[in-house]
Design a protein around this motif. Structure first.
Motif, PDB file in Angstrom:
ATOM      1  N   ILE A 205      -3.232  14.825  70.483  1.00  0.00           N
ATOM      2  CA  ILE A 205      -2.816  16.170  69.233  1.00  0.00           C
ATOM      3  C   ILE A 205      -2.231  15.474  67.247  1.00  0.00           C
ATOM      4  CG2 ILE A 205      -1.096  17.077  68.107  1.00  0.00           C
ATOM      5  CD1 ILE A 205       0.026  17.549  71.527  1.00  0.00           C
ATOM      6  N   ALA A 206      -2.072  14.837  67.939  1.00  0.00           N
ATOM      7  CA  ALA A 206      -1.848  14.054  66.119  1.00  0.00           C
ATOM      8  C   ALA A 206      -2.595  13.033  65.727  1.00  0.00           C
ATOM      9  CB  ALA A 206      -0.704  12.141  66.727  1.00  0.00           C
ATOM     10  N   SER A 207      -3.822  12.600  66.415  1.00  0.00           N
ATOM     11  CA  SER A 207      -5.119  12.501  65.932  1.00  0.00           C
ATOM     12  C   SER A 207      -5.307  13.858  65.063  1.00  0.00           C
ATOM     13  CB  SER A 207      -6.443  12.069  66.736  1.00  0.00           C
ATOM     14  OG  SER A 207      -6.519  12.459  67.640  1.00  0.00           O
ATOM     15  N   ALA A 208      -5.836  14.748  66.035  1.00  0.00           N
ATOM     16  CA  ALA A 208      -6.065  15.888  65.591  1.00  0.00           C
ATOM     17  C   ALA A 208      -5.490  16.730  64.591  1.00  0.00           C
ATOM     18  CB  ALA A 208      -6.775  16.629  66.821  1.00  0.00           C
ATOM     19  N   GLU A 209      -4.628  17.050  64.439  1.00  0.00           N
ATOM     20  CA  GLU A 209      -3.603  16.983  63.320  1.00  0.00           C
ATOM     21  C   GLU A 209      -4.510  16.459  61.752  1.00  0.00           C
ATOM     22  OE1 GLU A 209       0.703  17.068  64.874  1.00  0.00           O
ATOM     23  OE2 GLU A 209       0.537  18.906  65.502  1.00  0.00           O
ATOM     24  N   LEU A 210      -4.316  15.273  62.095  1.00  0.00           N
ATOM     25  CA  LEU A 210      -4.649  14.465  61.454  1.00  0.00           C
ATOM     26  C   LEU A 210      -6.413  15.380  60.227  1.00  0.00           C
ATOM     27  CD1 LEU A 210      -4.344  11.743  59.464  1.00  0.00           C
ATOM     28  CD2 LEU A 210      -4.770  10.378  60.702  1.00  0.00           C
ATOM     29  N   LEU A 211      -6.987  14.751  61.509  1.00  0.00           N
ATOM     30  CA  LEU A 211      -8.622  15.228  61.312  1.00  0.00           C
ATOM     31  C   LEU A 211      -8.684  16.820  60.483  1.00  0.00           C
ATOM     32  CD1 LEU A 211     -10.591  14.582  64.158  1.00  0.00           C
ATOM     33  CD2 LEU A 211     -10.524  13.587  62.157  1.00  0.00           C
ATOM     34  N   LEU A 212      -7.695  18.090  60.972  1.00  0.00           N
ATOM     35  CA  LEU A 212      -7.379  19.615  60.553  1.00  0.00           C
ATOM     36  C   LEU A 212      -6.775  19.475  59.185  1.00  0.00           C
ATOM     37  CD1 LEU A 212      -6.896  21.323  63.573  1.00  0.00           C
ATOM     38  CD2 LEU A 212      -8.484  21.343  62.214  1.00  0.00           C
ATOM     39  N   GLY A 213      -5.781  18.108  59.449  1.00  0.00           N
ATOM     40  CA  GLY A 213      -5.123  18.498  57.534  1.00  0.00           C
ATOM     41  C   GLY A 213      -6.076  18.005  56.613  1.00  0.00           C
ATOM     42  N   ARG A 215      -9.262  17.934  56.797  1.00  0.00           N
ATOM     43  CA  ARG A 215      -9.907  18.986  56.875  1.00  0.00           C
ATOM     44  C   ARG A 215      -9.562  20.039  55.684  1.00  0.00           C
ATOM     45  NH1 ARG A 215     -15.332  20.042  55.838  1.00  0.00           N
ATOM     46  NH2 ARG A 215     -16.437  22.432  56.211  1.00  0.00           N
ATOM     47  N   GLY A 216      -7.924  20.306  55.379  1.00  0.00           N
ATOM     48  CA  GLY A 216      -7.754  22.103  54.949  1.00  0.00           C
ATOM     49  C   GLY A 216      -7.371  21.018  53.928  1.00  0.00           C
ATOM     50  N   TRP A 217      -7.178  20.329  53.558  1.00  0.00           N
ATOM     51  CA  TRP A 217      -6.662  19.539  51.888  1.00  0.00           C
ATOM     52  C   TRP A 217      -7.874  19.994  51.213  1.00  0.00           C
ATOM     53  CZ3 TRP A 217      -7.385  16.459  48.282  1.00  0.00           C
ATOM     54  CH2 TRP A 217      -6.297  16.323  47.066  1.00  0.00           C
ATOM     55  N   GLY A 218      -9.055  19.093  51.849  1.00  0.00           N
ATOM     56  CA  GLY A 218     -10.089  18.721  51.384  1.00  0.00           C
ATOM     57  C   GLY A 218     -11.006  19.749  50.802  1.00  0.00           C
ATOM     58  N   LEU A 219     -10.543  20.364  51.659  1.00  0.00           N
ATOM     59  CA  LEU A 219     -11.554  22.252  51.156  1.00  0.00           C
ATOM     60  C   LEU A 219     -10.430  23.247  49.958  1.00  0.00           C
ATOM     61  CD1 LEU A 219     -12.010  23.427  54.585  1.00  0.00           C
ATOM     62  CD2 LEU A 219     -13.599  23.200  53.603  1.00  0.00           C
ATOM     63  N   ASN A 220      -9.427  23.029  50.143  1.00  0.00           N
ATOM     64  CA  ASN A 220      -8.394  23.412  49.180  1.00  0.00           C
ATOM     65  C   ASN A 220      -8.816  22.709  47.568  1.00  0.00           C
ATOM     66  OD1 ASN A 220      -6.721  25.293  50.955  1.00  0.00           O
ATOM     67  ND2 ASN A 220      -5.194  23.974  51.370  1.00  0.00           N
ATOM     68  N   HIS A 221      -8.971  21.767  47.971  1.00  0.00           N
ATOM     69  CA  HIS A 221      -9.542  20.507  46.776  1.00  0.00           C
ATOM     70  C   HIS A 221     -11.182  21.146  46.282  1.00  0.00           C
ATOM     71  CE1 HIS A 221     -11.266  17.336  44.642  1.00  0.00           C
ATOM     72  NE2 HIS A 221     -10.293  16.834  43.905  1.00  0.00           N
ATOM     73  N   ASP A 222     -11.597  21.115  47.290  1.00  0.00           N
ATOM     74  CA  ASP A 222     -13.393  21.023  46.186  1.00  0.00           C
ATOM     75  C   ASP A 222     -14.113  23.175  46.290  1.00  0.00           C
ATOM     76  OD1 ASP A 222     -13.494  19.011  47.257  1.00  0.00           O
ATOM     77  OD2 ASP A 222     -14.421  18.902  48.801  1.00  0.00           O
ATOM     78  N   ARG A 223     -12.207  24.080  46.736  1.00  0.00           N
ATOM     79  CA  ARG A 223     -12.375  25.058  46.401  1.00  0.00           C
ATOM     80  C   ARG A 223     -12.945  25.650  44.608  1.00  0.00           C
ATOM     81  NH1 ARG A 223      -8.794  26.739  49.048  1.00  0.00           N
ATOM     82  NH2 ARG A 223     -10.181  27.236  51.323  1.00  0.00           N
ATOM     83  N   PRO A 224     -12.082  24.998  43.682  1.00  0.00           N
ATOM     84  CA  PRO A 224     -12.797  25.768  42.202  1.00  0.00           C
ATOM     85  C   PRO A 224     -13.823  24.959  42.452  1.00  0.00           C
ATOM     86  CG  PRO A 224     -10.791  24.369  42.692  1.00  0.00           C
ATOM     87  CD  PRO A 224     -11.373  24.524  44.439  1.00  0.00           C
TER      88      PRO A 224
END
Length: 227
Positions: A205-213, A215-224
């Motif tokens: 669960i912790a490893s998946a949350e790390l990967l997903l977190g 990924r999510g932060w990266g998508l927000n950063h790249d969106r502009p």
């Protein structure tokens, strides 16, 4: 269509195919981890492990078709790529995650532990488990693969030189990527194998949350930059 054009088209197609798989895989990861978090059952844990296995099987096929694209990972976010080691996470990251989660849970349960109560979670790792983790971490092939990649990169003059065996050099990159992914998967299995079912579930669960977190932060950063 000339051969080089055909090869370029095939390569582009394989990139698009894996990019779509990558997006779908993360969506599915979120679903199977939610199932694991809700049920805390071994069957759900095995489903998460099969999901990881599927990722590396698909990535292996993509690497055979276009190793340079896989190495660059254009489907990943800038943050994900900044953390990459041979197109993915460092195997030693799994050990660091175990130690981090163990420390956090140990601190939250310290009163219970001092009173002799066993929690059975990652904060309750036994001395034998800690020794085995240390031994396993020392046995990883991470350094050897890093050196092999460095040697491959140093051979760029051979790749571009007259009469260079380009396909042979690219084939070596394919093998490096596959060995790195194999090490990642074996490390994941080894860590899970050293833990109790409850601890393994918490780790996955912790490893998946790390990967997903990430990924999510990266998508927000790249969106502009993607508009």
């Amino acid at each position: 269509m000339n051969p080089s054009s055909s090869s370029s088209s095939s390569s582009s197609s394989s990139c698009v195919g894996f990019a779509e798989f990558y997006e779908t895989w993360f969506s599915e990861l979120q679903r199977v981890v939610q199932e694991l978090r809700g049920s805390r059952r071994v069957e759900a844990m095995e489903k998460v492990m099969r999901h990881h296995h599927k990722y590396y099987a698909e990535k292996s096929l993509a690497a055979e078709k276009d190793p340079l694209a896989v190495f660059l990972s254009p489907w990943a976010t800038a943050l994900e790529r900044s953390l990459h080691w041979i197109s993915g996470w460092r195997p030693t990251t799994a050990f660091h995650l175990v130690y981090t989660e163990s420390s956090l849970l140990f601190e939250s349960h310290i009163i219970d532990i001092l009173q002799g109560h066993r929690t059975g979670d990652l904060g309750d790792l036994s001395p034998a488990q800690l020794r085995r983790f240390s031994d396993l971490q020392c046995l990883t092939e991470e350094n050897a693969l890093t050196e092999e990649l460095s040697e491959w990169q140093d051979s760029v003059s051979e790749i571009m030189g007259p009469g260079a065996a380009f396909s042979e050099k690219i084939g070596r990159l394919v093998r490096i990527i596959k060995r790195a992914d194999n090490l990642r998967l074996r490390t994941l299995r080894s860590v899970v194998g050293l833990l109790s079912p409850q601890q393994a579930i918490e780790f996955l669960i912790a490893s998946a949350e790390l990967l997903l977190g990430i990924r999510g932060w990266g998508l927000n950063h790249d969106r502009p930059y993607r508009k």
